[in-house]
Structures are given as C-alpha cells and as structure tokens.
Design a protein around this motif. Structure first.
Motif, PDB file in Angstrom:
ATOM      1  N   VAL A 279       4.526  10.894   0.245  1.00 54.17           N
ATOM      2  CA  VAL A 279       5.639  10.427  -0.578  1.00 54.17           C
ATOM      3  C   VAL A 279       6.595   9.720   0.367  1.00 54.17           C
ATOM      4  N   TRP A 280       6.602   8.392   0.304  1.00 55.40           N
ATOM      5  CA  TRP A 280       7.277   7.630   1.364  1.00 55.40           C
ATOM      6  C   TRP A 280       8.688   7.179   1.007  1.00 55.40           C
ATOM      7  N   GLY A 281       9.246   7.699  -0.069  1.00 52.90           N
ATOM      8  CA  GLY A 281      10.648   7.425  -0.387  1.00 52.90           C
ATOM      9  C   GLY A 281      10.923   5.953  -0.565  1.00 52.90           C
ATOM     10  N   ASP A 282      11.896   5.436   0.187  1.00 53.59           N
ATOM     11  CA  ASP A 282      12.303   4.035   0.065  1.00 53.59           C
ATOM     12  C   ASP A 282      11.743   3.180   1.201  1.00 53.59           C
ATOM     13  N   LEU A 283      10.527   3.479   1.607  1.00 54.04           N
ATOM     14  CA  LEU A 283       9.896   2.636   2.625  1.00 54.04           C
ATOM     15  C   LEU A 283       9.763   1.208   2.116  1.00 54.04           C
ATOM     16  N   THR A 284       9.636   1.061   0.793  1.00 57.12           N
ATOM     17  CA  THR A 284       9.574  -0.259   0.166  1.00 57.12           C
ATOM     18  C   THR A 284      10.493  -0.298  -1.050  1.00 57.12           C
ATOM     19  N   HIS A 285      10.954  -1.510  -1.364  1.00 55.17           N
ATOM     20  CA  HIS A 285      11.728  -1.763  -2.585  1.00 55.17           C
ATOM     21  C   HIS A 285      11.111  -2.876  -3.422  1.00 55.17           C
ATOM     22  N   ALA A 286      10.305  -3.708  -2.797  1.00 54.12           N
ATOM     23  CA  ALA A 286       9.729  -4.880  -3.470  1.00 54.12           C
ATOM     24  C   ALA A 286       8.265  -4.985  -3.061  1.00 54.12           C
ATOM     25  N   MET A 287       7.434  -4.172  -3.712  1.00 52.97           N
ATOM     26  CA  MET A 287       6.027  -4.064  -3.303  1.00 52.97           C
ATOM     27  C   MET A 287       5.312  -5.410  -3.313  1.00 52.97           C
ATOM     28  N   ALA A 288       5.632  -6.252  -4.272  1.00 54.96           N
ATOM     29  CA  ALA A 288       4.909  -7.519  -4.426  1.00 54.96           C
ATOM     30  C   ALA A 288       4.998  -8.375  -3.176  1.00 54.96           C
ATOM     31  N   ILE A 289       6.103  -8.291  -2.461  1.00 51.19           N
ATOM     32  CA  ILE A 289       6.264  -9.124  -1.269  1.00 51.19           C
ATOM     33  C   ILE A 289       6.197  -8.305   0.019  1.00 51.19           C
ATOM     34  N   GLN A 290       6.598  -7.031  -0.028  1.00 49.45           N
ATOM     35  CA  GLN A 290       6.617  -6.239   1.194  1.00 49.45           C
ATOM     36  C   GLN A 290       5.249  -5.693   1.588  1.00 49.45           C
ATOM     37  N   MET A 291       4.267  -5.758   0.684  1.00 47.23           N
ATOM     38  CA  MET A 291       2.905  -5.403   1.069  1.00 47.23           C
ATOM     39  C   MET A 291       2.249  -6.553   1.846  1.00 47.23           C
TER      40      MET A 291
ATOM     41  N   VAL B  39       3.898   2.914   9.199  1.00 47.04           N
ATOM     42  CA  VAL B  39       3.401   3.758   8.106  1.00 47.04           C
ATOM     43  C   VAL B  39       2.236   3.094   7.391  1.00 47.04           C
ATOM     44  N   LEU B  40       2.316   1.803   7.164  1.00 44.21           N
ATOM     45  CA  LEU B  40       1.219   1.102   6.502  1.00 44.21           C
ATOM     46  C   LEU B  40      -0.057   1.188   7.335  1.00 44.21           C
ATOM     47  N   GLU B  41       0.073   1.051   8.635  1.00 45.73           N
ATOM     48  CA  GLU B  41      -1.086   1.198   9.519  1.00 45.73           C
ATOM     49  C   GLU B  41      -1.649   2.614   9.431  1.00 45.73           C
ATOM     50  N   TYR B  42      -0.772   3.587   9.378  1.00 44.39           N
ATOM     51  CA  TYR B  42      -1.179   5.001   9.338  1.00 44.39           C
ATOM     52  C   TYR B  42      -1.909   5.346   8.039  1.00 44.39           C
ATOM     53  N   VAL B  43      -1.347   4.971   6.901  1.00 44.95           N
ATOM     54  CA  VAL B  43      -1.968   5.373   5.633  1.00 44.95           C
ATOM     55  C   VAL B  43      -3.278   4.628   5.379  1.00 44.95           C
TER      56      VAL B  43
ATOM     57  N   GLY C 198       3.873   4.568  -9.954  1.00 43.39           N
ATOM     58  CA  GLY C 198       4.643   5.047  -8.809  1.00 43.39           C
ATOM     59  C   GLY C 198       3.833   5.536  -7.632  1.00 43.39           C
ATOM     60  N   MET C 199       2.519   5.471  -7.738  1.00 45.98           N
ATOM     61  CA  MET C 199       1.650   5.953  -6.671  1.00 45.98           C
ATOM     62  C   MET C 199       0.341   5.184  -6.677  1.00 45.98           C
ATOM     63  N   GLY C 200      -0.337   5.190  -5.545  1.00 49.75           N
ATOM     64  CA  GLY C 200      -1.595   4.460  -5.463  1.00 49.75           C
ATOM     65  C   GLY C 200      -2.124   4.448  -4.042  1.00 49.75           C
ATOM     66  N   GLU C 201      -2.981   3.477  -3.757  1.00 51.37           N
ATOM     67  CA  GLU C 201      -3.595   3.349  -2.440  1.00 51.37           C
ATOM     68  C   GLU C 201      -3.207   2.015  -1.816  1.00 51.37           C
ATOM     69  N   VAL C 202      -3.177   1.990  -0.490  1.00 47.98           N
ATOM     70  CA  VAL C 202      -2.862   0.769   0.253  1.00 47.98           C
ATOM     71  C   VAL C 202      -4.089   0.367   1.062  1.00 47.98           C
ATOM     72  N   ARG C 203      -4.427  -0.901   1.016  1.00 46.68           N
ATOM     73  CA  ARG C 203      -5.555  -1.416   1.795  1.00 46.68           C
ATOM     74  C   ARG C 203      -5.104  -2.577   2.659  1.00 46.68           C
ATOM     75  N   LYS C 204      -5.669  -2.638   3.844  1.00 45.34           N
ATOM     76  CA  LYS C 204      -5.325  -3.703   4.777  1.00 45.34           C
ATOM     77  C   LYS C 204      -6.144  -4.940   4.467  1.00 45.34           C
TER      78      LYS C 204
ATOM     79  N   LYS D 166      -7.485  -8.956   5.427  1.00 45.19           N
ATOM     80  CA  LYS D 166      -7.893  -9.726   6.604  1.00 45.19           C
ATOM     81  C   LYS D 166      -6.761 -10.618   7.107  1.00 45.19           C
ATOM     82  N   SER D 167      -5.862 -10.970   6.221  1.00 47.82           N
ATOM     83  CA  SER D 167      -4.726 -11.821   6.581  1.00 47.82           C
ATOM     84  C   SER D 167      -3.729 -11.115   7.505  1.00 47.82           C
ATOM     85  N   GLY D 168      -3.866  -9.790   7.601  1.00 45.46           N
ATOM     86  CA  GLY D 168      -2.922  -9.002   8.390  1.00 45.46           C
ATOM     87  C   GLY D 168      -1.907  -8.278   7.540  1.00 45.46           C
ATOM     88  N   GLY D 169      -1.776  -8.670   6.272  1.00 42.52           N
ATOM     89  CA  GLY D 169      -0.896  -7.980   5.347  1.00 42.52           C
ATOM     90  C   GLY D 169      -1.618  -6.831   4.663  1.00 42.52           C
ATOM     91  N   TYR D 170      -1.033  -6.353   3.569  1.00 40.46           N
ATOM     92  CA  TYR D 170      -1.585  -5.200   2.865  1.00 40.46           C
ATOM     93  C   TYR D 170      -1.604  -5.474   1.368  1.00 40.46           C
TER      94      TYR D 170
END
Length: 293
Positions: free
Chosen positions: A220-232, A255-259, A275-281, A283-287
């Motif tokens: 549960v990462w709290g406010d690590l992000t506010h705008a997922m569409a661009i901050q991923m 944290v993104l590297e860790y998860v 409000g929850m899900g999975e993060v994948r890296k 090839k562009s370097g983003g997520y």
C-alpha cells in the motif's frame, strides 16, 4: 445497514470482488484488503512538475487524468486495520458495507498526515476510533510537530499544520511511533504481517505499508503517485503537493523498480477504481499499471 447497501450487486472477478464503484476487495493470504473510496474524479495537468507538452500530449489526450481519494481496510485474523482515514465523508458508510463500525477498528496506520488522509480521524473535536492504536512514522510525526518546519512556510500556508497537531493531541495516549526504514532495510515488522517502509518526498515522513500473509504480498504505497496516467510512463514527473519533489521522484523510481522486480501488487490512495493492481516495466524504461479486474 443502510438501504444503499442492501441492493448492492456483488460479483466475483480475478482475485477480488467489487461492491459498488467505491469499494473493492482483494485477498492477500489470510488478509482481505478492501478499498474504501471517497471520491473518483479527474485531476488537471496544472499540478504536474516536470511534465513536458509532449508527455502530456501522449498520456493525457483528454487533458486530464483519473484520480481518487482512497483509504483501505485490512481485515486480518482477529483485527481490523485501517490504512488512512480519507476525508471522512464516505468512510463510515463504506466500513458499514462490510459490517465494521468505527469502534471495531483496532489499528489505524497513517501513510502521512495531509488532510485527505486524516480527515476521518476526528469529528467535532472527538476521536472517531476510540479503540484503535495509531501508528505514525517518527519522521512524519517530527515534521508536523516542528515549529521550525511550519515557520519556514509562508504564513498563509501554515494552517496545514493545525489538523495534524489536533489529531496527534487527541490520540496522544494511543500513538505508536516507529522509524520508517528504506526498502533495503525493511526487515522489521511494526505489526505481525505489516512493515512500514519509507517513501519520503511527498512529505518528509511519507510511509508505505507492506502486507504479507503466507506467500502473498501487497504494498500500500500511499501517495507515491497522484497521476498514474503520466507518472507510470514518466516517473520523473512530480506534483505541486510534494513537499520535496526531487526526493519524491527518487522514491517513486526506487519503489517501481522494487515492485516490478519482486512482482508485488500495489494499492494507492490516489489511484482510480479499483485502487489497486500490478505494475510492469516497459522496454521504453517507463512503467505500465494494470488495474485489478
């Protein structure tokens, strides 16, 4: 239970169940993590720091991004744990949908002490969780209790310190402080199955909570992000709400590297439903974020 909840349609999905658009539940071993959302809305790019016009054009074709205000209930064997308390507007109705009253909350974990995370802690100068122990990172507590930190702000912004101090004073006999360690040092549990982990920057003591039961985990990462569409895709983008944007970016990247490396699902206080899900890296370097279904 209020009539609103009598007619809820419940259906199962992969790993979770949806109870109307503002609640959702997901199993983490013997724990049940339940979204308690107070608000599903849109944010505007004016709050973004470091976002180029090209980034905005690629990620926000409609000009705005999906946002939310969430808290989470963690039902553990023998305990009800609340992570953040939102504004308090829909919090108690959402809890009631799962047959949990404020008096039945045993523990409140606070990721940080902004108003949209502690608003539900009190009403009319009375505490809302009379039987709960409150856990706050030492670094977060020290920041809000610091007159020096408050006085460094312009006078018209110092009011933000008043609500955290009122909550701390009201719950003073129930507050437990703990040092929030970095990810690499996060071996010590603050409660059985729960670890507090530093993700500083949004506030000086902003804290995540790693849940673990059996072989399952969720962060549960709290406010690590506010705008997922661009901050991923562009984790280097910060927001004006960050006390220290540069440190917030560093925390987010770590944290993104860790998860992604450890394949740990996440939940966040400003991630749109569910409000929850999975993060994948990528090839562009983003997520890329994949919501629970």
């Amino acid at each position: 239970m209020k009539n609103l909840w009598i007619f809820l349609v419940v259906f199962s999905s992969i790993g979770g169940s949806i109870f109307a658009q503002n609640t959702y539940k997901y199993k983490v071993g013997d724990m049940e993590v339940i979204l308690l959302s107070e608000n599903q809305s849109e944010g505007k790019p004016g709050i973004l720091i470091g976002a180029t016009p090209e980034m905005i054009r690629k990620t926000l074709p409609d000009g705005n991004f999906s946002n939310a205000v969430n808290a989470f209930l963690v039902k553990m064997p023998g305990k009800n744990v609340l992570i953040d308390a939102g504004f308090g507007n829909k919090l108690f109705d959402n809890l009631e949908a799962f047959n949990v009253t404020a008096e039945q909350i045993d523990i409140v974990l606070l990721t940080h002490m902004h108003g949209d995370h502690i608003g539900g802690m009190m009403k009319d100068k009375q505490i809302n969780f009379p039987n709960a122990d409150i856990y706050i990172a030492q670094q977060e507590y020290d920041y809000w209790m610091s007159d020096d930190a408050m006085n460094r702000l312009p006078e018209n912004r110092r009011g933000g310190f008043h609500a955290p101090r009122k909550v701390i004073a009201a719950y003073k006999d129930k507050i437990h402080l703990f040092p929030a360690p970095d990810l690499k040092d996060a071996s010590k549990e603050i409660l059985p199955g729960i670890r507090g982990i530093a993700a500083f920057g949004h506030t000086p003591g902003h804290t995540m909570f790693l849940l673990e039961s059996g072989k399952k985990k969720m962060l549960v990462w709290g406010d690590l992000t506010h705008a997922m569409a661009i901050q991923m895709p562009y984790p280097q983008v910060a927001v004006t709400y960050d006390v220290d944007p540069e440190t917030a970016v560093t925390s987010r990247k770590e944290v993104l590297e860790y998860v992604t490396k450890n394949k740990i699902p996440i939940a966040g206080m400003h991630i749109a439903f569910p409000g929850m899900g999975e993060v994948r890296k990528e090839k562009s370097g983003g997520y890329r974020f994949i919501p629970m279904k």
